[in-house]
Design a protein around this motif. Structure first.
Motif, PDB file in Angstrom:
ATOM      1  N   UNK A  69       0.840  -1.201   0.000  1.00  0.00           N
ATOM      2  CA  UNK A  69       0.000   0.000   0.000  1.00  0.00           C
ATOM      3  C   UNK A  69       0.871   1.246   0.000  1.00  0.00           C
ATOM      4  N   UNK A  70       0.313   2.326  -0.552  1.00  0.00           N
ATOM      5  CA  UNK A  70       0.948   3.643  -0.516  1.00  0.00           C
ATOM      6  C   UNK A  70       0.205   4.530   0.476  1.00  0.00           C
ATOM      7  N   UNK A  71       0.967   5.231   1.296  1.00  0.00           N
ATOM      8  CA  UNK A  71       0.404   6.163   2.272  1.00  0.00           C
ATOM      9  C   UNK A  71       1.104   7.501   2.064  1.00  0.00           C
ATOM     10  N   UNK A  72       0.347   8.562   1.838  1.00  0.00           N
ATOM     11  CA  UNK A  72       0.938   9.878   1.610  1.00  0.00           C
ATOM     12  C   UNK A  72       1.266  10.555   2.933  1.00  0.00           C
ATOM     13  N   UNK A  73       2.492  11.061   3.054  1.00  0.00           N
ATOM     14  CA  UNK A  73       2.920  11.773   4.250  1.00  0.00           C
ATOM     15  C   UNK A  73       2.406  13.206   4.191  1.00  0.00           C
ATOM     16  N   UNK A  74       1.328  13.479   4.919  1.00  0.00           N
ATOM     17  CA  UNK A  74       0.610  14.749   4.803  1.00  0.00           C
ATOM     18  C   UNK A  74       1.436  15.945   5.231  1.00  0.00           C
ATOM     19  N   UNK A  75       2.490  15.734   6.016  1.00  0.00           N
ATOM     20  CA  UNK A  75       3.267  16.882   6.468  1.00  0.00           C
ATOM     21  C   UNK A  75       3.943  17.609   5.314  1.00  0.00           C
ATOM     22  N   UNK A  76       4.067  16.971   4.149  1.00  0.00           N
ATOM     23  CA  UNK A  76       4.661  17.648   2.994  1.00  0.00           C
ATOM     24  C   UNK A  76       3.775  18.782   2.508  1.00  0.00           C
ATOM     25  N   UNK A  77       2.476  18.566   2.472  1.00  0.00           N
ATOM     26  CA  UNK A  77       1.484  19.595   2.138  1.00  0.00           C
ATOM     27  C   UNK A  77       0.111  18.985   2.341  1.00  0.00           C
ATOM     28  N   UNK A 109     -11.477  10.476   3.728  1.00  0.00           N
ATOM     29  CA  UNK A 109     -10.559   9.336   3.670  1.00  0.00           C
ATOM     30  C   UNK A 109     -10.977   8.328   4.746  1.00  0.00           C
ATOM     31  N   UNK A 110     -11.201   7.080   4.383  1.00  0.00           N
ATOM     32  CA  UNK A 110     -11.631   6.091   5.382  1.00  0.00           C
ATOM     33  C   UNK A 110     -10.622   5.955   6.510  1.00  0.00           C
ATOM     34  N   UNK A 111     -11.107   5.789   7.743  1.00  0.00           N
ATOM     35  CA  UNK A 111     -10.232   5.669   8.890  1.00  0.00           C
ATOM     36  C   UNK A 111      -9.211   4.554   8.743  1.00  0.00           C
ATOM     37  N   UNK A 112      -9.608   3.463   8.122  1.00  0.00           N
ATOM     38  CA  UNK A 112      -8.704   2.332   7.944  1.00  0.00           C
ATOM     39  C   UNK A 112      -7.471   2.704   7.137  1.00  0.00           C
ATOM     40  N   UNK A 113      -7.586   3.739   6.295  1.00  0.00           N
ATOM     41  CA  UNK A 113      -6.458   4.149   5.455  1.00  0.00           C
ATOM     42  C   UNK A 113      -5.673   5.314   6.062  1.00  0.00           C
ATOM     43  N   UNK A 114      -5.897   5.595   7.344  1.00  0.00           N
ATOM     44  CA  UNK A 114      -5.148   6.635   8.039  1.00  0.00           C
ATOM     45  C   UNK A 114      -4.099   6.011   8.953  1.00  0.00           C
ATOM     46  N   UNK A 115      -2.918   6.604   8.954  1.00  0.00           N
ATOM     47  CA  UNK A 115      -1.828   6.190   9.834  1.00  0.00           C
ATOM     48  C   UNK A 115      -1.434   7.414  10.656  1.00  0.00           C
ATOM     49  N   UNK A 116      -1.342   7.245  11.974  1.00  0.00           N
ATOM     50  CA  UNK A 116      -1.096   8.390  12.853  1.00  0.00           C
ATOM     51  C   UNK A 116       0.295   8.301  13.467  1.00  0.00           C
ATOM     52  N   UNK A 117       1.161   9.231  13.068  1.00  0.00           N
ATOM     53  CA  UNK A 117       2.533   9.310  13.560  1.00  0.00           C
ATOM     54  C   UNK A 117       2.674  10.416  14.589  1.00  0.00           C
ATOM     55  N   UNK A 118       3.894  10.587  15.093  1.00  0.00           N
ATOM     56  CA  UNK A 118       4.215  11.693  15.992  1.00  0.00           C
ATOM     57  C   UNK A 118       4.956  11.214  17.213  1.00  0.00           C
ATOM     58  N   UNK A 119       5.921  12.022  17.680  1.00  0.00           N
ATOM     59  CA  UNK A 119       6.730  11.599  18.821  1.00  0.00           C
ATOM     60  C   UNK A 119       6.168  12.059  20.159  1.00  0.00           C
TER      61      UNK A 119
END
Length: 455
Positions: A69-77, A109-119
């Protein structure tokens, strides 16, 4: 000055063309026409370039024997329209704040296709993620792991997690601010110290956590892919130890994103299909070497999907010539919409809005903000600049608007997307009224200024 060679093509969107009069167009629309209609500064995204980058990654992942799967890193824009476009292309969204989560959810965007990052995810952010039904929470440290477990337990939910591993791998072909995989980093559970293993053990002991797999991210703007291979090998060696000690077999794995893009014609250029295929092969090889089943592979590109698709369009204001020193060309944007040159010396090229036979001179292109460091490009060649000229900064699609500010109470620029001659307004220009929208003290009546939304 009339130059539009194959070297410039490397930093321009796929649909960029120059007509007989030396004027550039993107997506079938002349840039000068867009500047007249929407004003400047203006950010322009070429949809075809974004779609082509998605397709290139898909071709590379097609060589993976397992699911991918491809996941777009939203922090880019981040924008609602972009998220919807990428969702149509089959991508998920990688978020690092409740703001990005909310926008992705709002975009449908469906919740299943969301990935939550952060330190350092806040308690309220973790609660929102569970409420939305985020598919994967990437846990970065022990404090967060315990907090998530407590929240999930209290709400009677099970949180699907990846552990972000710190593999102790440092890419050296990128700026120190963009390195995240070395031991001395705020990101991830270090494998070397035993923290990563203790996190696995904790997950196994907590019924509110479901450990799906592991995540890496060693940095960004990387062209030498060898550190990815080393990081992947270290991650799978760790995974094999966790299998043997705790019976944990990762079902999913992500080596992150971070692939580099050229910002100047002299920069290297990665073939995205080949890069994705290489990452896929290294994951397959590591799984074979440690006798582990192939996990579902997730790649998380950000910059490499949108950077080259974006252009920043400015208009020249003041031109200051200091004989024997330099010529300063001030534009109507700068560090408030593109902090990268001031923050860590990022290099760009500047192109004229129109390629003409006017003789070129070397100039320094600066912004309009009250900082000596507000310099977009120190050494640029432009046809003898004059007030009102348009100038173009290519490769502005990532980490410009994402880090934009209201410094000096600047208004953030409008954003348009172009495709096959169609123009779509993705984000309007901020208004003067927007700048006071958060103020809680009533203002005195002022004559001569209309406090309604204005361009």
């Amino acid at each position: 000055m009339r130059k539009f060679d194959t070297e410039l093509v490397r930093v321009l969107p796929d649909t960029a063309r120059m007509d007989a009069n030396g004027q550039l167009s993107v997506g079938g629309r002349p840039l000068a026409e867009l500047a007249s209609e929407f004003g400047t500064p203006l950010y322009i995204y070429d949809v075809a370039t974004i779609r082509a980058a998605c397709a290139a990654f898909r071709r590379g992942l097609a060589q993976y024997s397992g699911e991918a799967s491809l996941i777009y890193a939203a922090k880019a824009y981040a924008s609602v329209a972009l998220f919807q476009l990428l969702a149509q292309e089959g991508l998920g969204i990688d978020c690092v704040s409740d703001g990005e989560l909310f926008m992705a959810h709002y975009a449908g965007v469906p919740g299943e296709r969301l990935v939550f990052h952060g330190n350092n995810k806040l308690e309220s952010e973790l609660e929102l993620a569970l409420r939305i039904g985020v598919g994967r929470l990437v846990v970065d440290n022990r404090d967060e792991l315990e907090l998530l477990a407590a929240i999930a337990t209290a709400e009677g939910k099970t949180a699907a997690v990846w552990l972000r591993l710190n593999p102790g791998v440092e890419p050296h072909d990128t700026h120190a601010y963009r390195r995240t995989g070395q031991l001395d980093s705020k990101f991830g559970f270090p494998i070397e110290t035993g923290d990563a293993e203790r996190a696995v053990s904790f997950c196994q002991s907590c019924s509110a956590l479901r450990l799906l797999g592991y995540h890496l991210h060693i940095g960004s703007q990387i062209f030498d892919l060898a550190p990815y291979r080393e990081a992947i090998e270290r991650a799978f060696a760790f995974a094999a130890r966790m299998r043997d000690r705790y019976g944990v077999v990762p079902r999913e794995f992500s080596p992150g994103g971070g692939l580099g893009v050229p910002y100047t014609p002299d920069d290297p250029m990665l073939d995205l299909t080949q890069a994705a295929a290489m990452l896929a092969e290294w994951v397959q090889a590591a799984a074979r070497a440690w006798n582990l089943p192939l996990p579902r592979l997730y790649l998380e590109p950000g910059r490499s999907l949108v950077a080259r698709a974006g252009l920043a369009l400015y208009r020249v204001g003041a031109v200051k010539r200091i004989p024997g020193v330099r010529t300063y060309v001030a534009v109507d944007g700068g560090m408030a919409d593109n902090i990268r040159p001031a923050l860590y010396g990022a290099r760009y090229v500047v192109l004229p809005g129109r390629f003409t036979e006017r003789s070129a001179e070397q100039v320094t292109v600066v912004g309009k903000y009250c900082e000596s460091g507000d310099v977009l490009v120190w050494e640029a060649w432009l046809p003898t600049p004059q007030r009102g000229d348009l100038v173009i900064v290519p490769v502005a699609g990532a980490y410009c608007l994402a880090m934009a500010s209201n410094y000096n109470l600047a208004r953030r620029p409008a954003v348009v997307a172009v495709e096959d001659g169609r123009v779509m307004l993705w984000q309007r220009r901020e208004t003067l009224t927007d700048l006071i929208a958060r103020e809680m003290v009533a203002a005195p009546k002022v004559t001569g200024i209309e406090f309604s939304p204005c361009p």
